[in-house]
Design an enzyme around this catalytic site. Structure first.
Site, PDB file in Angstrom:
ATOM      1  N   SER A   8      32.138  35.697  37.862  1.00 20.06           N
ATOM      2  CA  SER A   8      32.930  35.059  36.803  1.00 20.06           C
ATOM      3  C   SER A   8      32.202  33.838  36.255  1.00 20.06           C
ATOM      4  O   SER A   8      31.943  32.875  36.993  1.00 20.06           O
ATOM      5  CB  SER A   8      34.294  34.636  37.355  1.00 20.06           C
ATOM      6  OG  SER A   8      34.919  33.805  36.401  1.00 20.06           O
ATOM      7  N   HIS A  33      31.982  38.789  34.201  1.00 25.42           N
ATOM      8  CA  HIS A  33      33.428  38.596  34.044  1.00 25.42           C
ATOM      9  C   HIS A  33      33.657  37.329  33.228  1.00 25.42           C
ATOM     10  O   HIS A  33      33.157  36.248  33.567  1.00 25.42           O
ATOM     11  CB  HIS A  33      34.105  38.492  35.409  1.00 25.42           C
ATOM     12  CG  HIS A  33      35.595  38.446  35.323  1.00 25.42           C
ATOM     13  ND1 HIS A  33      36.380  39.558  35.098  1.00 25.42           N
ATOM     14  CD2 HIS A  33      36.464  37.391  35.393  1.00 25.42           C
ATOM     15  CE1 HIS A  33      37.663  39.204  35.059  1.00 25.42           C
ATOM     16  NE2 HIS A  33      37.740  37.888  35.234  1.00 25.42           N
ATOM     17  N   MET A  68      43.592  35.754  29.214  1.00 24.07           N
ATOM     18  CA  MET A  68      44.807  35.091  29.713  1.00 24.07           C
ATOM     19  C   MET A  68      45.398  34.331  28.537  1.00 24.07           C
ATOM     20  O   MET A  68      45.372  33.099  28.476  1.00 24.07           O
ATOM     21  CB  MET A  68      44.435  34.164  30.883  1.00 24.07           C
ATOM     22  CG  MET A  68      44.163  34.935  32.167  1.00 24.07           C
ATOM     23  SD  MET A  68      43.147  33.999  33.328  1.00 24.07           S
ATOM     24  CE  MET A  68      41.532  34.425  32.729  1.00 24.07           C
ATOM     25  N   MET A 137      45.499  40.353  39.967  1.00 23.40           N
ATOM     26  CA  MET A 137      45.234  38.927  40.212  1.00 23.40           C
ATOM     27  C   MET A 137      45.585  38.612  41.662  1.00 23.40           C
ATOM     28  O   MET A 137      46.725  38.788  42.086  1.00 23.40           O
ATOM     29  CB  MET A 137      46.084  38.040  39.291  1.00 23.40           C
ATOM     30  CG  MET A 137      45.617  37.979  37.844  1.00 23.40           C
ATOM     31  SD  MET A 137      43.868  37.603  37.582  1.00 23.40           S
ATOM     32  CE  MET A 137      43.674  36.059  38.472  1.00 23.40           C
TER      33      MET A 137
HETATM   34  C1  DX5 Z   1      41.247  32.897  37.386  1.00 21.35           C
HETATM   35  C2  DX5 Z   1      40.209  33.783  36.763  1.00 21.35           C
HETATM   36  C3  DX5 Z   1      39.162  34.243  37.696  1.00 21.35           C
HETATM   37  C4  DX5 Z   1      38.378  33.154  38.351  1.00 21.35           C
HETATM   38  C5  DX5 Z   1      38.033  33.644  39.732  1.00 21.35           C
HETATM   39  O1  DX5 Z   1      42.267  32.720  36.508  1.00 21.35           O
HETATM   40  O2  DX5 Z   1      40.791  34.934  36.196  1.00 21.35           O
HETATM   41  O3  DX5 Z   1      38.298  35.198  37.104  1.00 21.35           O
HETATM   42  O4  DX5 Z   1      37.196  32.802  37.677  1.00 21.35           O
HETATM   43  O5  DX5 Z   1      37.426  32.624  40.400  1.00 21.35           O
HETATM   44  P1  DX5 Z   1      37.281  32.522  41.979  1.00 21.35           P
HETATM   45  O6  DX5 Z   1      36.420  33.691  42.391  1.00 21.35           O
HETATM   46  O7  DX5 Z   1      36.616  31.218  42.124  1.00 21.35           O
HETATM   47  O8  DX5 Z   1      38.644  32.586  42.574  1.00 21.35           O
HETATM   48 ZN    ZN Z   2      39.407  36.632  35.556  1.00 14.92          ZN
END
Ligand code: DX5
Ligand code: ZN
Length: 219
Positions: A8, A33, A68, A137
């Site tokens: 991400s 991502h 989001m 999620m």
């Molecule tokens: C959170 C995002 C994720 C986030 C994950 O709202 O959708 O994609 O970047 O990050 P980590 O792996 O740090 O939990």
């Molecule tokens: Zn995400």
């Protein structure tokens, strides 16, 4: 079976994005991502179209865009234009989810739906056949670096069952708190794609971290 690792960019160095994009290009990661937050659907604002367009110029792998945002329908064509390959919307943000999914596919992108931690997988029963991806999620969306919510395992098992029963080709992706401590178990119950932000970028050797996640996930 080989699994998909999707670092991400939310945890990347925004002042030096090109460096982190090239790191991912040169790693065993499969997707980028990309988290788009509007400050309304989630209590944080990340980035939008101009940044994704700039990422696309350097990225040599699939852009997996996670919206989001409220009203995603308004921007589907724009996300295609800036280079999204997979576009995922939140179930909780879409009143006419079936229409939204068809619109994403009509633009030539793969279509995904994401579920917040409290949303049961059963809400997807009548649309699972139309989906290319379900993004579970495993933290409350909005921020990187949060801890993994344990009830995710049960949701993944229920979703896997639904996918098999409906003969759907949807991939299962898990997002939030993924580390080397949970990736193997998630993989064994049917997760196909893993988002990892903080775990990858907080390590001093992200290329090695990605390789070890990929190895642990591959059964
Ligand atoms: C959170 C995002 C994720 C986030 C994950 O709202 O959708 O994609 O970047 O990050 P980590 O792996 O740090 O939990
Ligand atoms: Zn995400």
């Amino acid at each position: 079976m080989t699994k998909i690792i999707a670092p991400s960019l939310l945890s990347a160095d925004f002042a030096n994005l090109q460096k982190d994009i090239e790191m991912i290009n040169n790693s065993e990661a499969d997707w980028f991502h990309i988290d788009v937050m509007d400050g309304v659907f989630v209590p944080n604002i990340s980035f939008g179209m101009p940044v994704i367009k700039a990422i696309k110029k350097h990225a040599k792998k699939t852009l997996d865009v996670h919206l989001m945002i409220v009203n995603p329908d308004k921007y589907i064509a724009d996300f295609k234009k800036v280079g999204a390959d997979i576009l995922t919307v939140h179930y909780e943000a879409c009143t006419h989810l079936h229409r939204t999914i068809q619109a994403i596919k009509a633009e030539g992108m793969k279509a995904g739906v994401s579920l917040n931690p409290h949303t049961p997988v059963s809400v997807l029963e009548h649309i699972i056949i139309d989906l290319d991806l379900v993004l579970i999620m495993s933290v409350n969306p909005g921020f990187g670096g949060q801890s993994f919510i344990e009830s995710t395992y049960k949701k993944v098992e229920q979703l896997k069952k639904m996918i098999i029963e409906n003969n759907s080709k949807a991939l299962i992706e898990v997002d939030g708190g993924v580390t080397d401590a949970n990736i193997q178990q998630l993989s064994s119950i049917g997760v196909d794609a893993f988002v990892a932000g903080n775990f990858v970028f907080s390590n001093e050797n992200p290329i090695k971290t990605i390789a070890s996640l990929k190895k642990k996930a591959t059964l």
